[in-house]
Design a protein around this motif. Structure first.
Motif, short mmCIF file in Angstrom:
data_model
loop_
_atom_site.label_atom_id
_atom_site.label_comp_id
_atom_site.label_asym_id
_atom_site.label_seq_id
_atom_site.Cartn_x
_atom_site.Cartn_y
_atom_site.Cartn_z
N SER A 1 -33.03 5.58 6.19
CA SER A 1 -34.29 5.95 5.12
C SER A 1 -34.78 7.30 5.52
O SER A 1 -35.11 8.17 4.62
N GLN B 1 -37.59 0.82 -1.50
CA GLN B 1 -37.15 -0.46 -1.00
C GLN B 1 -37.86 -1.62 -1.88
O GLN B 1 -37.44 -2.37 -2.54
N ASP C 1 -32.91 3.72 -1.98
CA ASP C 1 -33.14 2.97 -0.59
C ASP C 1 -33.16 1.34 -0.88
O ASP C 1 -33.76 0.81 -1.15
N GLU C 2 -31.85 0.86 -0.31
CA GLU C 2 -31.70 -0.47 -0.29
C GLU C 2 -32.01 -1.15 -1.79
O GLU C 2 -33.06 -2.15 -1.68
MG LIG Z 1 -34.88 1.77 5.49
#
Ligand SMILES: [Mg+2]
Ligand SMILES: Nc1ncnc2c1ncn2[C@@H]1O[C@H](COP(=O)(O)OP(=O)(O)O)[C@@H](O)[C@H]1O
Lengths: 260, 258
Positions: free
Chosen positions: A59, A103, A181-182
């Motif tokens: 991240s 996320q 991000d994810e």
């Molecule tokens: Mg992360």
């Protein structure tokens, strides 16, 4: 809008143009040396998947691309300009061209879904025409299959729906680069696959270049043109999904074995 | 020991520096165009709506109680007719502004701290920043200006309600007409009773908004930090209110009472 169009016109759109260029960056927080030596190039229209265990600084890496954090050493260039040297105006212009999916989805929870999607249109692109805004909002919501939820509050949505609205809010300004991000973490396998396919569709439809951070092998397989593996603040391997899957390196293979 | 004190001092200085930066960012963003009018109005409404009842009730009781407490000694001194004046001066100058500000510190500074803190934790502020929008302008400027304007208004309402409470208390024992009471109150007041109070409450309002926003914006990214942000916003804002009050009384006496 006008400004953006003009800018795109100036850009040379060679097929192998590097849009994101990370050159040997390192980053520490106090004694915590998170990034040691990271380099990565992303070409126009390419999807790059970054794999790695949690807490490795994945991240942090993509936050350096949009100037949320600045690296201690090394430079990050986007469209050829060094991010850390940009002034407020330039940074703002960059951020309209780079979409960032958090996320959690990071929906503004005091606003309805519609207001969430209108926010970047009115605040960033400074659009005024109500009809045009409505049309754009509905079009992008349709794209993620959530037109029904247009007047709901984020708290009434499930995790998967929030991610999709987050994706819609990021895509609505038609960014040239997407940072995910994810995107599938914490979702059930079916929803995960839907999101992965959505990412792939977005790439096809809007010709975006993307960096996708994930632990999800299926997501990596579906979306990635190229995969890099990150360990201990460094990239240890790079290649196509199939190449890495049959790698000789045990550490690299362990990523693939874990989930299968 | 000494080292601990030194790092504590360093941390404190860093905090002061950060607040200075936050203040200058706030100040620049007031004038950079694209003022968020609808959000500002919404914040004003929320702040007024959230604290009106509490400010009103507390001021009412304070007015009532002050008269009941003061009456015996005033009667002893034969200064019973001075009761409305005493209450009016103490309420307009001191009680009204401070009561309102303390209540707003508890109610508003904490809710701003918690709201922005949770937006920080859930990455909403980062998302706004990264989208190219301006969270400083949308979230901070609107809130600080709203508290700066609303706290004086609330304090003024508190003043009136407090005086009304005093009127009721006076009528427990004496029989004084409403119009005579308010005439006595108003005629005992001068311009210099209102102006410093108004300026002071604006500073109170600013402190409440600023501390709430700063604590929320700078909270850490853990879930427990939301509670921490709300809590320290209340404590810090309350402290600021008393410090500003002490300053204000000095400045006022130098300017007006010499
Ligand atoms: Mg992360
Ligand atoms: N803003 C920050 N301040 C201090 N430490 C941070 C910050 N952001 C991330 N870190 C630390 O950097 C490390 C890597 O974080 P992150 O990039 O989120 O990992 P991941 O690879 O799981 O995304 C963690 O140890 C985290 O505590």
């Amino acid at each position: 809008m006008e400004e953006q169009v003009k800018h795109n016109g100036e850009q040379k759109r060679t097929p192998n143009e590097v849009v994101v260029d990370i050159e040997h960056i390192s980053k520490s927080f106090g004694d915590n040396e998170v990034l040691k030596d990271i380099s990565l190039k992303v070409k126009r229209g390419e999807n790059v998947v970054v794999l790695g265990k949690s807490g490795q600084g994945k991240s942090v890496t993509i936050q350096c691309i949009v100037g949320l954090l600045n690296p201690d050493e090394g430079v990050v260039k986007v469209f050829g300009d060094v991010v850390a040297d940009m002034g407020d105006k330039q940074l703002k212009a960059l951020r309209t061209k780079v979409g960032f999916l958090f996320q959690s989805g990071a929906l503004y929870d005091s606003m309805t879904v519609r207001e969430n999607l209108e926010f970047p249109l009115t605040r960033v692109l400074k659009m005024k025409d109500k009809a045009e805004i409505d049309q754009r909002v509905e079009e992008v919501l349709e794209g993620v299959g959530l037109l029904d939820a247009i007047d709901k509050m984020p708290s009434d949505l499930s995790g998967g729906m929030r991610k999709r609205v987050g994706l819609a809010r990021t895509m609505i300004v038609k960014p040239e680069i997407m940072l995910y991000d994810e995107p599938t973490t914490g979702l059930d396998p079916i929803t995960s696959r839907e999101i992965s396919e959505l990412i792939l569709n977005m790439q096809k439809k809007y010709k975006t270049s993307s960096i996708i951070i994930t632990h999800d092998m299926e997501c990596a397989k579906i979306t990635g043109d190229r995969v890099v593996i990150m360990n201990d603040g460094e990239y240890i391997a790079e290649g196509s999904f199939d190449e890495l899957q049959s790698s000789d390196d045990e550490l690299v293979r362990s990523f693939f074995n874990e989930t299968t | 020991m000494a080292e601990q004190a030194l790092t504590g001092y360093k941390k404190w200085m860093e905090g002061v520096g950060e607040q200075g930066v936050f203040f200058s960012r706030f100040f620049r963003n007031i004038f950079t165009g694209g003022f968020e009018w609808s959000e500002f109005v919404r914040q004003c409404y929320e702040i007024g709506y959230k604290s009106f009842m509490l400010v009103g009730l507390t001021s009412f009781i304070m007015g009532l109680v002050l008269i009941l407490q003061l009456r015996p000694s005033m009667v002893d001194m034969g200064a019973e007719s001075m009761l409305p004046k005493t209450l009016a001066v103490s309420f307009i100058r001191e009680m009204g502004p401070v009561i309102t500000a303390i209540i707003c510190a508890g109610k508003i500074a904490s809710s701003i701290g918690a709201e922005l803190g949770s937006m920080k934790v859930t990455e909403q502020i980062d998302a706004m920043e990264v989208s190219g929008a301006n969270p400083m302008q949308y979230l901070v400027v609107t809130r600080i200006l709203a508290t700066t304007i609303m706290v004086p208004i609330l304090a003024l309402m508190g003043d009136v309600i407090g005086l009304f409470g005093g009127f009721l208390a006076l009528n427990f024992t004496d029989d004084i007409s409403f119009s005579l009471y308010f005439h006595k109150c108003i005629s005992s007041l001068e311009f210099i009773d209102f102006l410093p109070a108004l300026v002071k409450t604006m500073f109170f309002g600013f402190a409440i908004g600023f501390v709430g926003c700063y604590k929320g914006f700078h909270s850490d990214k853990g879930t427990e930090s939301v509670g921490l942000a709300a809590n320290s916003a209340v404590v810090t804002a309350s402290l600021w209110i008393f410090v500003i009050d002490a300053f204000a009384v000095q400045v006022t006496s130098i300017l007006f009472y010499r």
